[in-house]
Design an enzyme around this catalytic site. Structure first.
Site, PDB file in Angstrom:
ATOM      1  N   CYS A   1      42.589  -3.631   4.934  1.00 41.82           N
ATOM      2  CA  CYS A   1      44.077  -3.413   5.613  1.00 41.82           C
ATOM      3  C   CYS A   1      44.922  -3.065   4.526  1.00 41.82           C
ATOM      4  CB  CYS A   1      44.333  -4.534   6.456  1.00 41.82           C
ATOM      5  SG  CYS A   1      43.152  -4.793   8.093  1.00 41.82           S
ATOM      6  N   THR A   2      44.937  -3.553   3.422  1.00 43.77           N
ATOM      7  CA  THR A   2      45.629  -3.396   2.155  1.00 43.77           C
ATOM      8  C   THR A   2      45.376  -1.980   1.790  1.00 43.77           C
ATOM      9  OG1 THR A   2      45.824  -5.795   1.472  1.00 43.77           O
ATOM     10  CG2 THR A   2      46.208  -4.295  -0.196  1.00 43.77           C
TER      11      THR A   2
END
Length: 157
Positions: free
Chosen positions: A47-48
């Site tokens: 997600c980062t």
């Protein structure tokens, strides 16, 4: 996917988001296209990486007439921290009750460390100014995905 709702027109909706406006509303946005990317959880590796990719190409999305918003089940407080940590130039939408996740059919049974868990399937949706769903990606793999989304919206301009 068989258990995903079949959206062609996305109904107008409001949702809590980061930033001064604090409320996202789908219709009536000035952009030609709205990009909603659904991701499992703030501060996790995939997600980062995905959020950084959208951040790094944000100016090109705006130039192509597209606004980008990230969506997850995380709280606004978590989103504010994630946004600040990564210096994201776009807002994050909080969906703790899974209303948007259900609307877009992104809640799935997934395997994590050998266990079945219910979670968000990484997915991206492009919606035009009239609320028509013009493109969707489900089961997204992060590498190269954001470039593909930018290429699509750039061709729509």
């Amino acid at each position: 996917m068989a258990d995903s709702p079949s959206l062609t027109t996305v109904p107008d909706f409001n949702a809590a988001m980061t930033g001064a406006a604090a409320t996202f509303q789908l219709l009536g946005r000035p952009a030609r296209h709205t990009v909603l990317y659904f991701y499992p959880k703030d501060n996790t590796p995939g997600c980062t990486t995905e959020s950084i990719a959208f951040r790094d190409l944000h100016a090109q999305f705006l130039q192509a007439g597209a606004e980008v918003y990230g969506v997850s089940r995380d709280s606004l407080r978590s989103h504010e921290g994630f946004k600040a940590k990564l210096a994201l130039p776009f807002e994050l939408i909080s969906d703790p009750d899974e209303a948007l996740c259900q609307m877009f059919g992104v809640m799935k049974q997934k395997k994590m460390y050998g266990k079945e868990v219910r979670g968000v399937e990484r997915s991206t949706f492009i919606i035009d100014a009239a609320g028509e769903l013009v493109k969707e990606w489900r089961g997204v793999k992060v590498p190269g995905h954001v470039d593909e989304v930018l290429e699509f919206v750039s061709r729509q301009s």
